[in-house]
Motif scaffolding. Sequence first.
Motif, PDB file in Angstrom:
ATOM      1  N   ASP A   1       0.827  -1.210   0.000  1.00  3.68           N
ATOM      2  CA  ASP A   1       0.000   0.000   0.000  1.00  3.68           C
ATOM      3  C   ASP A   1       0.861   1.261   0.000  1.00  3.68           C
ATOM      4  O   ASP A   1       0.607   2.209  -0.752  1.00  3.68           O
TER       5      ASP A   1
ATOM      6  N   GLU B   1      -7.966   4.826  -1.900  1.00  2.00           N
ATOM      7  CA  GLU B   1      -8.878   5.731  -1.200  1.00  2.00           C
ATOM      8  C   GLU B   1      -9.426   5.110   0.083  1.00  2.00           C
ATOM      9  O   GLU B   1      -9.619   5.805   1.086  1.00  2.00           O
ATOM     10  N   GLU B   2      -9.687   3.798   0.076  1.00  2.00           N
ATOM     11  CA  GLU B   2     -10.205   3.148   1.286  1.00  2.00           C
ATOM     12  C   GLU B   2      -9.105   2.919   2.315  1.00  2.00           C
ATOM     13  O   GLU B   2      -9.369   2.911   3.518  1.00  2.00           O
ATOM     14  N   THR B   3      -7.871   2.739   1.864  1.00  2.00           N
ATOM     15  CA  THR B   3      -6.759   2.479   2.793  1.00  2.00           C
ATOM     16  C   THR B   3      -6.303   3.751   3.488  1.00  2.00           C
ATOM     17  O   THR B   3      -6.073   3.766   4.697  1.00  2.00           O
TER      18      THR B   3
ATOM     19  N   PRO C   1      -7.929   7.207   3.488  1.00  2.00           N
ATOM     20  CA  PRO C   1      -9.002   8.103   3.015  1.00  2.00           C
ATOM     21  C   PRO C   1      -8.652   9.583   3.111  1.00  2.00           C
ATOM     22  O   PRO C   1      -8.802  10.331   2.141  1.00  2.00           O
TER      23      PRO C   1
ATOM     24  N   THR D   1      -5.412  10.427   0.757  1.00  2.00           N
ATOM     25  CA  THR D   1      -5.632  10.369  -0.689  1.00  2.00           C
ATOM     26  C   THR D   1      -6.592  11.452  -1.157  1.00  2.00           C
ATOM     27  O   THR D   1      -6.499  11.906  -2.299  1.00  2.00           O
ATOM     28  N   HIS D   2      -7.533  11.878  -0.296  1.00  2.67           N
ATOM     29  CA  HIS D   2      -8.480  12.927  -0.689  1.00  2.67           C
ATOM     30  C   HIS D   2      -7.733  14.198  -1.111  1.00  2.67           C
ATOM     31  O   HIS D   2      -8.059  14.816  -2.134  1.00  2.67           O
TER      32      HIS D   2
END
Length: 321
Positions: free
Chosen positions: A274, A301-303, A305, A308-309
């Motif tokens: 990741d 994005e899920e790892t 959040p 990455t936003h």
Amino acid sequence: MTKLKFCIALFALNFHALLFSQTGRPIVTDIHVSSSNSKINLEWTLPAKTEGKKVTCFQIYRSTRPITSTSELMSMKPVAEVPYGTVTYIESITDNSEYYYAVISLVKNGMQNESELYYDEELDIKTDQTKGTPYFLVLPGVNATTEGAKIRFVPKKEAAAPKAEEKEPKKYENRLREQPLPYIDVLGDNAESNRQINPETKDKALSLLGKTEKKQPEILEVYVFEEDLVSPSGGDEYLLFEVLRSSFIQGNFSKSTADLKRFLAQNRSKKVSDRANFYLGESYYFTGNYPLALSQFLGLEETFPALTHKWIESTLNLFNP
């Protein structure tokens, strides 16, 4: 002939270190030093035997050149002192110098409890007010580092703004000002016209016309996870650290793109994969390959959040200026 002499000297040094480490002297062994962005991490192994001596604490010595002799060490002052049982020392550094370290034991008469992992300094002070005598013995590679360490980035100190000189008010003893008297432009005939428009006024005017002023998107700074700031002991994390050190941290993002793709071609742990994929997204981002960078960040994005936003938003702003 020179190469032969070097090999003989290296063998003698290793044999000398091995001989002393096996005799059970009250000294630390396996000293190792590593560095991160602003800190240097020193590690060692506790003495296996202490020759009838009790080690109370350790003194840390630091120099800008290798510490190789006892006489040199005795003329220095320790930079820190840690209790027995400590196996690591972390120091914050504010300059870019290369430093070498040595760890010296403070000993006194008495048998050391070999199973003792932590030293109770308060209890020892109650029974004996002295911490002991330094056991001055320098063995390069055993209790003194043979390789220097320095931090990667030196934070720049902002220069303090110069203070404005305070002017003392003029005093007029006879209540008369100096001649000629200052001219006050009441009608504003001599005033220069201010041709600059207030930013807020400009935005309102553009909004009335249905237009907005395009702002140049800001480029984010390089991000490194805390896990990758210090060199790990081994495994996938160590291999990733070497990739970052050789190209990514140096700002060579074209090379780091290729290195990270080769690294991810092998089966890695999820946590390491990741982080490596995020660094690959950054490498695409800083080389201007925004479509691939966006794809990398969206996949994480899920790892990550919150993280990455920010990068997704910046990538979109740069991709569609």
